[in-house]
Design an enzyme around this catalytic site. Structure first.
Site, short mmCIF file in Angstrom:
data_model
loop_
_atom_site.label_atom_id
_atom_site.label_comp_id
_atom_site.label_asym_id
_atom_site.label_seq_id
_atom_site.Cartn_x
_atom_site.Cartn_y
_atom_site.Cartn_z
N GLU A 171 8.76 20.40 -59.66
CA GLU A 171 7.86 21.50 -59.23
C GLU A 171 8.60 22.85 -59.24
O GLU A 171 8.72 23.53 -58.21
CB GLU A 171 7.27 21.21 -57.85
CG GLU A 171 6.34 20.00 -57.86
CD GLU A 171 5.62 19.76 -56.54
OE1 GLU A 171 6.08 20.23 -55.51
OE2 GLU A 171 4.57 19.09 -56.55
N GLU A 359 2.78 12.90 -60.40
CA GLU A 359 2.51 12.75 -58.97
C GLU A 359 1.03 12.96 -58.74
O GLU A 359 0.45 13.92 -59.26
CB GLU A 359 3.25 13.81 -58.13
CG GLU A 359 4.72 13.59 -57.98
CD GLU A 359 5.36 14.58 -57.02
OE1 GLU A 359 4.70 15.04 -56.07
OE2 GLU A 359 6.54 14.91 -57.25
C1 BGP Z 1 5.15 17.28 -53.97
C2 BGP Z 1 6.60 16.86 -54.01
C3 BGP Z 1 6.89 15.49 -53.51
C4 BGP Z 1 5.93 14.95 -52.48
C5 BGP Z 1 4.50 15.39 -52.65
C6 BGP Z 1 3.59 15.09 -51.50
O1 BGP Z 1 5.07 18.64 -53.73
O2 BGP Z 1 7.13 16.92 -55.31
O3 BGP Z 1 8.24 15.42 -53.18
O4 BGP Z 1 6.42 14.84 -51.25
O5 BGP Z 1 4.39 16.74 -52.96
O6 BGP Z 1 3.79 16.05 -50.50
P1 BGP Z 1 3.99 15.69 -48.99
O7 BGP Z 1 5.12 14.73 -48.97
O8 BGP Z 1 4.31 16.96 -48.32
O9 BGP Z 1 2.73 15.09 -48.52
#
Ligand code: BGP
Length: 464
Positions: A171, A359
């Protein structure tokens, strides 16, 4: 409709959110170790470091054989994971890598190989050795490019046989919102400093793209964007322009990493905001000569943009105006399956290169019922509806390499550092206060995802 035969199916995890064992094998302190409340909150100073749930996380460092066996049980063909840079170069600037760190990933890759699961590795997923922040001031310092290259060279050489799929920075557009995590700058860094650091990171990314091609036969390396796709809140031309500008903020990264140059709209933004990047002769030529092989992105939610920016709220790191037509998750992220089809089409139209959904998922609290089961129908519905839209995008003609859902096994959340925000098909018995047995339990979604993979998407149903 069936997904293509060579479509990669799996899940995505990140070292700092699963491994724990923060001091094992000579690992150095990383920026993530200093964020006990998640990446949007101020970081701790090392001498004030308190307990952090990520110190143990889900103890993947010791339990990976059991965890990988469970993932293999769903028929995974791919696991997106990351290497903790601070396990390989504990301070970041050593001349020799740490053998214990390298040996740990040897064992993980060997385990994946047993089950025919392809490792798909992010070089830097929301962490860097803290030594590089302390001694050099993070990515604002051009020397970071060399340290990152050395790290990449070491891992490319070491794992050239096992790992053919790579990503540079997770990201990468997120540095605009969380500069400490993205580029190792203080939370109050100026835009000038952040974009200068980003310039260095984009150059580092370009260099390791070339290095990867030169070192590993048959390797493919991509970039990774937080797919913060914005819709206009209304058809008022001012909202449409606001949306264009909002989307430019993140597409800029893709434009440099794929098209190889700073786009005109960004040069204008720099001019009008007195941002003056220091560049060396040859920087632009280097960027031009290192287009990524594919584009990857995370997608959880869409957002709206309006000419009235005071209406913004923070969702997944990026702030946007809420969409009145969409429901929200327990954590306030808006659920929009059709947004993934739209995003896939936007990116494919713009870049004409293969895409990878790396993701996607629903963070929710799960309850173990009296029979010891977790019936996570809400998660099944979310993933089912998004995968149906991925299938729509395939039918639209978009080239998609694969899909790795976020957090196939429960892990520590990135934005809030909670265990209770769960994404997994596999439950991990660990609570926000650190209590719990660490036992792994298959949820209802485990069996559902297994069926989806086994049927190449044939088991997806129109649920909404
Ligand atoms: C993205 C990241 C991840 C992950 C995901 C979910 O931004 O790349 O590392 O954690 O989001 O977010 P969160 O864990 O805050 O729910």
């Amino acid at each position: 409709m069936k997904f293509p035969e060579d479509f990669l199916w799996g899940g995505a995890i990140a070292a700092n959110q699963v491994e724990g064992a923060v001091n094992a094998g000579g690992k150095g302190l990383s920026t993530s170790d200093l964020l006990p409340r998640g990446i949007l909150q101020p970081h701790e100073k090392p001498d004030q470091k308190g307990p952090n749930i990520k110190d143990v996380a889900i103890d993947f460092y010791h339990r990976f054989p059991e965890d990988i066996a469970l993932l293999a049980g769903m028929g995974f063909t791919c696991l997106r994971m990351s290497i903790a840079w601070s396990r390989i170069f504990p301070q970041g600037d050593e001349s020799e890598p740490c053998e214990a760190g390298l040996a740990f990933y040897d064992r993980v890759f060997a385990e994946l190989e047993k089950y025919g699961i392809q490792p798909f590795v992010t070089l830097s997923h929301y962490e860097m050795p803290y030594g590089l922040v302390e001694k050099y001031g993070g990515w604002a310092n051009r020397r970071l490019i060399g340290f990152f290259e050395r790290y990449a060279e070491v891992v490319f050489q070491r794992y050239s046989r096992q790992v053919k799929l790579w990503l540079t920075f997770n990201e990468i557009n997120m540095s605009l919102h969380a500069p400490f995590t993205g580029v190792g700058l203080a939370e109050e860094a100026t835009e000038q400093q952040i974009y200068q650091a980003i310039h260095h990171q984009l150059l580092a990314s370009a260099r390791v793209v070339r290095l990867c091609h030169a070192t590993i036969t048959g390797a493919k390396i991509g970039n990774m964007l937080l797919g913060a796709i914005a819709y206009p809140l209304s058809c008022h031309p001012d909202d449409v322009i606001a949306t264009m500008l909002e989307n430019n903020k993140w597409l800029f990264f893709g434009d440099v990493q794929v098209r190889g140059r700073y786009p005109g709209y960004m040069c204008r933004y720099f001019r009008e905001n007195n941002i003056d990047l220091e560049m060396e002769v040859g920087d632009l030529a280097e960027l031009a000569d290192a287009s990524v092989d594919f584009i990857s992105f995370s997608y959880y939610a869409s957002l709206c943009a309006s000419a009235d920016s005071s209406r913004k709220e923070v969702g997944n790191i990026v702030a946007g105006v809420p969409n009145p037509h969409l429901a929200k998750s327990e954590w306030g992220w808006q659920i929009d399956p059709k947004g993934i089809r739209y995003l896939l089409n936007v990116l494919y139209d713009r870049y004409q290169k293969p895409l990878f959904v790396v993701e996607n998922g629903l963070g929710a609290s799960d309850v173990i019922d009296d029979n010891g089961q977790i019936k996570d129908d809400y998660r099944i519905a979310y993933l089912n509806d998004h995968l149906l839209q991925v299938a729509e995008a395939l039918a639209d003609g978009v080239e998609i390499i694969g899909y790795t859902s976020w957090g196939p096994i429960d892990l520590v959340s990135n934005s809030t550092a909670e265990m209770s925000k769960r994404y997994g098909f596999i439950y991990v018995d660990r609570n926000d206060d650190g209590s719990g047995t660490m036992r792994r339990i298959k949820k209802k979604s485990y069996y559902w995802y297994k069926e989806v993979i086994g049927s190449r998407g044939g088991a997806l149903r129109n649920l909404s």
